[in-house]
Design a protein around this motif. Structure first.
Motif, PDB file in Angstrom:
ATOM      1  N   ILE B 191       0.856  -1.192   0.000  1.00 53.60           N
ATOM      2  CA  ILE B 191       0.000   0.000   0.000  1.00 53.60           C
ATOM      3  C   ILE B 191       0.892   1.241   0.000  1.00 53.60           C
ATOM      4  O   ILE B 191       1.746   1.381   0.871  1.00 53.60           O
ATOM      5  N   GLU B 194       1.689   7.264   0.631  1.00 54.22           N
ATOM      6  CA  GLU B 194       0.892   8.502   0.508  1.00 54.22           C
ATOM      7  C   GLU B 194      -0.558   8.255   0.904  1.00 54.22           C
ATOM      8  O   GLU B 194      -1.203   9.110   1.501  1.00 54.22           O
ATOM      9  N   ILE B 195      -1.041   7.079   0.564  1.00 56.00           N
ATOM     10  CA  ILE B 195      -2.443   6.790   0.873  1.00 56.00           C
ATOM     11  C   ILE B 195      -2.645   6.732   2.378  1.00 56.00           C
ATOM     12  O   ILE B 195      -3.601   7.278   2.922  1.00 56.00           O
ATOM     13  N   ASN B 196      -1.707   6.096   3.066  1.00 53.68           N
ATOM     14  CA  ASN B 196      -1.788   6.041   4.525  1.00 53.68           C
ATOM     15  C   ASN B 196      -1.725   7.439   5.128  1.00 53.68           C
ATOM     16  O   ASN B 196      -2.458   7.767   6.058  1.00 53.68           O
ATOM     17  N   ALA B 198      -2.493  10.271   3.623  1.00 57.12           N
ATOM     18  CA  ALA B 198      -3.721  10.993   3.288  1.00 57.12           C
ATOM     19  C   ALA B 198      -4.843  10.595   4.239  1.00 57.12           C
ATOM     20  O   ALA B 198      -5.597  11.440   4.725  1.00 57.12           O
ATOM     21  N   ALA B 199      -4.915   9.300   4.541  1.00 55.45           N
ATOM     22  CA  ALA B 199      -5.946   8.815   5.449  1.00 55.45           C
ATOM     23  C   ALA B 199      -5.753   9.414   6.836  1.00 55.45           C
ATOM     24  O   ALA B 199      -6.706   9.801   7.508  1.00 55.45           O
ATOM     25  N   ILE B 213     -10.235   1.878   3.308  1.00 58.69           N
ATOM     26  CA  ILE B 213      -8.944   2.122   2.663  1.00 58.69           C
ATOM     27  C   ILE B 213      -8.098   0.863   2.572  1.00 58.69           C
ATOM     28  O   ILE B 213      -7.707   0.421   1.501  1.00 58.69           O
ATOM     29  N   LEU B 217      -7.490  -2.172  -0.756  1.00 61.57           N
ATOM     30  CA  LEU B 217      -6.149  -2.187  -1.329  1.00 61.57           C
ATOM     31  C   LEU B 217      -5.444  -3.526  -1.153  1.00 61.57           C
ATOM     32  O   LEU B 217      -4.451  -3.803  -1.819  1.00 61.57           O
ATOM     33  N   TYR B 300      -4.363   0.808  -8.709  1.00 58.79           N
ATOM     34  CA  TYR B 300      -3.899   2.152  -8.351  1.00 58.79           C
ATOM     35  C   TYR B 300      -2.508   2.370  -8.895  1.00 58.79           C
ATOM     36  O   TYR B 300      -1.857   1.441  -9.319  1.00 58.79           O
TER      37      TYR B 300
END
Lengths: 286, 300
Positions: B191, B194-196, B198-199, B213, B217, B300
C-alpha cells in the motif's frame, strides 16, 4: 468518558504497543509449543512420555541411537533424498523446456499448453490418484522408483514451475535473444548461453518451495511405493507408528529426524521463500 | 534481401518445430500422470468396475445420481464444506489480524514470521503424531487443563464426535497461519505510503479506515488467501492419519471418502464419478471465487 481524558496520545500508543507484543508472543507460543513438545518428547524415556509433561526430567539420547542404527531408517532417508533430488532436477529440466517456448513464442498453441499446465493446480490430487493407481498397476510401475520420480515431478514441479519459470522468463529482455537469433544462434544454444545462466533464481525458488513438498508427501508413496525397501522417510514414520505403537520415544526421534531436512533448507533460504511465495501468488493473478 | 528474408522465415519455422517438441516432451509426461487419469475417471464413472475384474458393465449415470443421494457421501461433502469454511474464515481473521498488528513499527517482525512459518515445513505425518500426543485423553492439553483445575474442560479431543472436527479445523488453521500471514503482510506493505498519510490527515481511523482504505487495497491478497482456502477442500493426509475419518464419520472429508470407495470398498466406478464431480465442484468454486474477489480489487 472519552478515553482522551484518561490517557494522553503517547500513553495510548505505548499501551497499544504492549498489547501488540503480548498478542504476537502469545501466538508465538501457540505455534511453537506443539513443535517444541514433539522435539522434547524425543529426548524422554517411554514411561516419561506417557506422563505428558512438557519439560524432560533428564535428557536421554537412547531414542536417537535406536532409530539411527536401524537400517530401515537409513534406507528411508536415502530413498527420500533420492526421490527429492531427482524429481527436483528432472522437474526443473521439464519446466525449463516447457517455459522457454511458452514465454517466447507467440503462437496460440503455446498459450493453450500454458493454460493446461497451470489449470491442473485446481485438480484435487485424490481425483488423479484413483485411476492413476490402476494405470500404474497395469503398466507394472508400482514400486518403480524412476517412474515415481517422473510422477513426482509431474505432480509437484511442473504446474508451479512453469508458472515461476515463464513469469521469470518474461523479465529477461527479448532483444538479447533476438540478436543472437539473427546471428544464427539455434534454439537450444540460446537457452544454454543466454537463459541458463540467468535462470538460477527461479530454479532456486522452485526447489525451495517444492523440495519439502516432495519430502513430506504422504498419499503418493502410500499408493505407489509398496515395498519396504522403497519407502521414503515420511511413509516409514507412518508405518512405524502402526507397527510399534507403544515405542513412543523412537517415534518422536523419527519425527525429529524427519523434521531436520526441511528445517535446514528453510533456515538457509528464509528470504527466498518469501520472494517465491510472492512470485507464485503473483502468477495466479494472471 | 528477399532470399535473406526467406531463410529467416524458414529458420523461424524450424524454430517453431523445435519449440513445439520442447514443450511436448514435458507435456506428454504431464498428460500421462495428470490428465489421463481424469479422462479415465470420466470413462469408468459410467461403469460398475470394482478395480480388479476384467469385466465391467456400463450403467449410465447411476454413479452420478448416487453421489447426490448416498448418505455417507453427502455427509462427507458436508464435512468438507464445514472444514473448509471454518478453516478459511478462521484463517483470514487470524492471519489478517496478525498482519495488521505487526506490519508497522514492530521489532522482530522477521523473527515472528520465521517461527510462524515453521509448521508448514513438516509432513502431516509428523504434525499428526505430535498433535495426537497433545490432544489424546491423557495428552499434554488435558494434563495442562487438569493442572490448572479446569477438569470440566477435559475431552478426548479427537475421539469424541463433538470435538474431533473442531480439533482438525484448529490444527489446519494452526499450520496455514504462517503462509497467509506472509501473503497479507506483502499486501499491506504494497500500500503506497501517501495513501496512509492521506488517510491520517483526513482523520480516518480504526475500523472505518480498515474497511474503506486498507481492505480494498489488499483485496488481491485476499483473493490469493481464499483461493488457497478453497484448496483445503482437498484435505486428505491430516484426516487420514489423525482420525481416519472418525469418530463415526464425523471428520470424513470427500477426498477420504473417494479413497475409501476406491481402495477399501472396491467401488471404483462410483469413486471415479465422485472424483469427476468433486473436481468440477472445486474448479467451479475456485473460478467463481477468483472472479468475485477480483472484481473487488482496485487498480492504483
Amino acid at each position: 468518558m472519552n478515553t482522551k481524558n484518561l490517557f494522553s496520545h503517547k500513553q495510548m500508543q505505548t499501551i497499544y504497543s504492549v498489547i501488540r507484543y503480548v498478542i504476537a508472543v502469545l501466538a508465538l507460543f501457540i505455534i511453537g509449543i506443539p513443535i517444541l513438545y514433539g522435539i522434547t518428547n524425543a529426548f524422554k524415556l517411554n514411561s516419561e512420555i506417557l506422563l505428558s509433561r512438557f519439560f524432560p526430567q533428564s535428557i536421554y539420547f537412547g531414542n536417537f541411537l535406536k532409530v539411527l542404527s536401524d537400517s530401515r531408517v537409513l534406507r528411508g532417508i536415502g530413498n527420500s533424498l533420492y526421490i527429492c533430488v531427482f524429481s527436483t532436477i528432472i522437474g526443473c529440466l521439464f519446466c525449463l523446456a516447457a517455459s522457454v517456448p511458452i514465454a517466447r513464442r507467440k503462437e496460440k498453441i503455446f498459450k493453450i499448453f500454458y493454460f493446461l499446465f497451470i489449470s491442473s493446480m485446481i485438480i484435487p490430487p485424490i481425483s488423479s490418484f484413483v485411476t492413476l493407481y490402476y494405470i500404474m498397476v497395469k503398466m507394472r510401475l508400482v514400486d518403480n522408483l524412476p517412474a515415481i520420480i517422473l510422477l513426482f515431478s509431474a505432480q509437484f514441479m511442473i504446474p508451479i514451475g512453469v508458472l515461476i519459470f515463464s513469469s521469470f522468463m518474461k523479465t529477461i529482455p527479448f532483444e538479447l535473444e533476438e540478436a543472437a537469433k539473427i546471428e544464427g544462434c539455434g534454439f537450444f544454444k540460446r537457452i544454454l548461453i543466454i537463459i541458463a545462466p540467468l535462470i538460477k533464481a527461479p530454479i532456486l525458488s522452485l526447489t525451495i518451495l517444492q523440495f519439502p513438498q516432495v519430502w513430506n508427501e504422504f498419499l503418493l508413496p502410500l499408493l505407489f511405493l509398496r515395498r519396504q525397501e522403497n519407502r521414503p522417510l515420511t511413509l516409514l514414520i507412518y508405518n512405524y507408528t502402526r507397527d510399534h505403537e507403544s515405542d513412543y520415544g523412537a517415534i518422536f526421534a523419527l519425527i525429529v529426524v524427519g523434521m531436520t531436512m526441511p528445517l535446514i533448507l528453510f533456515l538457509l533460504s528464509r528470504k527466498t521463500i518469501e520472494e517465491s511465495i510472492s512470485i507464485t501468488t503473483g502468477g495466479i493473478k494472471g | 534481401m528477399a532470399r535473406e528474408k526467406k531463410s529467416l522465415h524458414s529458420l523461424d519455422r524450424r524454430e517453431f518445430q523445435v519449440a513445439l517438441v520442447s514443450v511436448l516432451i514435458p507435456f506428454l509426461i504431464f498428460f500421462i500422470f495428470v490428465y489421463l487419469p481424469q479422462l479415465m475417471n470420466i470413462f469408468y464413472s459410467f461403469t460398475d468396475w470394482d478395480g480388479y475384474s476384467k469385466k465391467y458393465n456400463f450403467i449410465g449415470l447411476k454413479n452420478y445420481f448416487k453421489f447426490f443421494t448416498y448418505t455417507p457421501m453427502l455427509s462427507s461433502i458436508g464435512n468438507s464444506f464445514i472444514f473448509t469454511i471454518c478453516v478459511t474464515i478462521l484463517g483470514v481473521i487470524t492471519q489478517l489480524g496478525m498482519a495488521l498488528l505487526i506490519h508497522r513499527g514492530m521489532k522482530f517482525v522477521g523473527f515472528f514470521k520465521t517461527i510462524f512459518y515453521i509448521p508448514l515445513l513438516f509432513s502431516w505425518v509428523v504434525l499428526s503424531i505430535i498433535w495426537n500426543s497433545i490432544l489424546r485423553y491423557n495428552g499434554l492439553l488435558n494434563t495442562f487443563l487438569h493442572a490448572i483445575g479446569l477438569n470440566g474442560l477435559m475431552h478426548d479431543w479427537i475421539g469424541e464426535t463433538g470435538t474431533a472436527m473442531a480439533s482438525v479445523i484448529f490444527i489446519n488453521t494452526w499450520v496455514g497461519f504462517g503462509y497467509g500471514l506472509i501473503i497479507f503482510l506483502a499486501g499491506l506493505s504494497s500500500i503506497p505510503q501517501e495513501i496512509n498519510e492521506a488517510a491520517e490527515i483526513d482523520g480516518a481511523k480504526g475500523f472505518i479506515r480498515f474497511r474503506l482504505i486498507t481492505l480494498p487495497l489488499i483485496m488481491y491478497s485476499l483473493t490469493i488467501d481464499l483461493f488457497l482456502g478453497i484448496r483445503t477442500l482437498n484435505t486428505f493426509d491430516l484426516i487420514f492419519i489423525m482420525t481416519g475419518g472418525g469418530p463415526r464419520g464425523s471428520t470424513k472429508t470427500v477426498a477420504l471418502a473417494i479413497y475409501e470407495e476406491a481402495f477399501r470398498y472396491e467401488r471404483v466406478g462410483f469413486a471415479c464419478a465422485s472424483a469427476v464431480l468433486f473436481t468440477a465442484i472445486v474448479g467451479i468454486l475456485a473460478f467463481l471465487q477468483v472472479r468475485t474477489t477480483r472484481k473487488l480489487e482496485i487498480q492504483y
